[in-house]
Motif scaffolding. Sequence first.
Motif, PDB file in Angstrom:
ATOM      1  N   ALA A  89       0.836  -1.208   0.000  1.00 55.96           N
ATOM      2  CA  ALA A  89       0.000   0.000   0.000  1.00 55.96           C
ATOM      3  C   ALA A  89       0.867   1.253   0.000  1.00 55.96           C
ATOM      4  N   ALA A  90       1.972   1.220   0.732  1.00 53.90           N
ATOM      5  CA  ALA A  90       2.873   2.371   0.776  1.00 53.90           C
ATOM      6  C   ALA A  90       3.479   2.629  -0.599  1.00 53.90           C
ATOM      7  N   GLY A  91       3.918   1.562  -1.273  1.00 46.96           N
ATOM      8  CA  GLY A  91       4.508   1.721  -2.588  1.00 46.96           C
ATOM      9  C   GLY A  91       3.523   2.286  -3.594  1.00 46.96           C
ATOM     10  N   GLN A  92       2.284   1.824  -3.529  1.00 46.96           N
ATOM     11  CA  GLN A  92       1.269   2.336  -4.451  1.00 46.96           C
ATOM     12  C   GLN A  92       0.964   3.801  -4.170  1.00 46.96           C
ATOM     13  N   TRP A  93       0.886   4.178  -2.890  1.00 47.14           N
ATOM     14  CA  TRP A  93       0.616   5.574  -2.543  1.00 47.14           C
ATOM     15  C   TRP A  93       1.748   6.465  -3.040  1.00 47.14           C
ATOM     16  N   GLU A 119       1.230   9.099   6.120  1.00 46.67           N
ATOM     17  CA  GLU A 119       1.061   8.389   7.388  1.00 46.67           C
ATOM     18  C   GLU A 119      -0.406   8.123   7.683  1.00 46.67           C
ATOM     19  N   ARG A 120      -1.268   9.096   7.396  1.00 46.28           N
ATOM     20  CA  ARG A 120      -2.707   8.885   7.616  1.00 46.28           C
ATOM     21  C   ARG A 120      -3.248   7.792   6.710  1.00 46.28           C
ATOM     22  N   ALA A 121      -2.743   7.717   5.491  1.00 43.85           N
ATOM     23  CA  ALA A 121      -3.244   6.742   4.522  1.00 43.85           C
ATOM     24  C   ALA A 121      -2.733   5.331   4.776  1.00 43.85           C
ATOM     25  N   THR A 122      -1.505   5.196   5.289  1.00 35.69           N
ATOM     26  CA  THR A 122      -0.868   3.883   5.387  1.00 35.69           C
ATOM     27  C   THR A 122      -0.591   3.414   6.804  1.00 35.69           C
ATOM     28  N   GLY A 123      -0.623   4.338   7.782  1.00 32.65           N
ATOM     29  CA  GLY A 123      -0.248   3.984   9.139  1.00 32.65           C
ATOM     30  C   GLY A 123       1.244   3.892   9.358  1.00 32.65           C
ATOM     31  N   PHE A 132       7.403  17.858  -2.650  1.00 28.08           N
ATOM     32  CA  PHE A 132       6.821  16.931  -1.674  1.00 28.08           C
ATOM     33  C   PHE A 132       7.404  17.278  -0.304  1.00 28.08           C
ATOM     34  N   GLY A 133       6.540  17.678   0.621  1.00 30.56           N
ATOM     35  CA  GLY A 133       7.018  18.151   1.912  1.00 30.56           C
ATOM     36  C   GLY A 133       6.408  17.434   3.093  1.00 30.56           C
ATOM     37  N   GLN A 134       6.534  18.032   4.265  1.00 30.88           N
ATOM     38  CA  GLN A 134       6.111  17.378   5.501  1.00 30.88           C
ATOM     39  C   GLN A 134       4.603  17.164   5.553  1.00 30.88           C
ATOM     40  N   GLU A 135       3.824  18.085   4.987  1.00 29.98           N
ATOM     41  CA  GLU A 135       2.375  17.882   4.956  1.00 29.98           C
ATOM     42  C   GLU A 135       2.014  16.656   4.127  1.00 29.98           C
ATOM     43  N   ASP A 136       2.745  16.438   3.046  1.00 31.78           N
ATOM     44  CA  ASP A 136       2.526  15.238   2.234  1.00 31.78           C
ATOM     45  C   ASP A 136       2.923  13.983   2.999  1.00 31.78           C
ATOM     46  N   ALA A 137       4.009  14.084   3.758  1.00 34.05           N
ATOM     47  CA  ALA A 137       4.437  12.940   4.572  1.00 34.05           C
ATOM     48  C   ALA A 137       3.380  12.583   5.614  1.00 34.05           C
ATOM     49  N   LEU A 138       2.742  13.594   6.184  1.00 29.59           N
ATOM     50  CA  LEU A 138       1.662  13.341   7.145  1.00 29.59           C
ATOM     51  C   LEU A 138       0.462  12.709   6.467  1.00 29.59           C
TER      52      LEU A 138
END
Length: 322
Positions: free
Chosen positions: A196-200, A285-289, A276-282
Amino acid sequence: MSAGPALGRGGEFDRIRTIAAALGGQAPGLGDDCALLSGRADTLVVSTDASVEGVHFRFDWLSHEEVGWRAAAAALSDLAAEGAEPAGLLVAVTMPASSSEDALVALMRGVGEAGAAVAAPVLGGDLSAGPAWSATVTVLGWVATPVTRAGARPGDRLWVTGALGGARAALEAWRRGEAPADEARKVFARPEPRIAAGQWLAEHGARAMIDLSDGLGADAGHLAAASKVRLELALEQVPVNGSTVAEARHAGVSVQQFAAEGGEDYELLVTLPVAFGQEDALAFERATGLALTRIGSVRRGSGVHATLAGRAIALRGYDHFR
């Protein structure tokens, strides 16, 4: 209830019938010579990974079921690094002739459970007698636009999923004859392929990606070579599994170096555009855990330059023949 695969007589086929019964709906195609996948416009992604007794696992460390899970997860991790959707897997098992059928079924149950966790059915495989156990897993997947190792560009930023060092922490404890910490043992025995992380990440601008099977030290070098760029790593930013601190102390190195040089964490190393910044990283995290941590940058040049608190560190990685 399905009657299972229609097969003739023979010990090998009796074992296949038993495996099919144990896996149930997770292995719908066992029994034919080939698995049949319907055609799609996407790219077919295929990878093979071998897991050999005495090299990749030992039964005084892991159960047969854990060996099966781990073998399948290692191969599925390659699909994650392409941003691919799994289509299924095949597994070729070699086992000593004296081994029990229960042991084989347990190993295959682990394979099936790892596949089921990412919707990858067991499509088939092969069985053979041999001097030791091995499981060679071939995975197949689909992806519209593959994310290879070769797409990193100067100016990109370097990110990593999850935390590193847990698998090495378990391995080092076992090598000393001690039981590893529970957290480290879980990372080693039941790694999670980051599908899931790779697809995101693929959907959100990933330029290049690789799974950390040989450790950050080695795999960063593979990505740099494929992309013809220089990777600059700030080791103080590397996210570290909590179980690594004591083991790093035993090894006499910093916990960040210990984690960066450990293999088989199966996290993803990815380059993303500067936008791609910290908001994208958050959002990731919300999408993948999972956490997504920036650990460096991409520059013109070649190779990997790692520093820890401003001091250059020469990183090693896992070598399959060392």
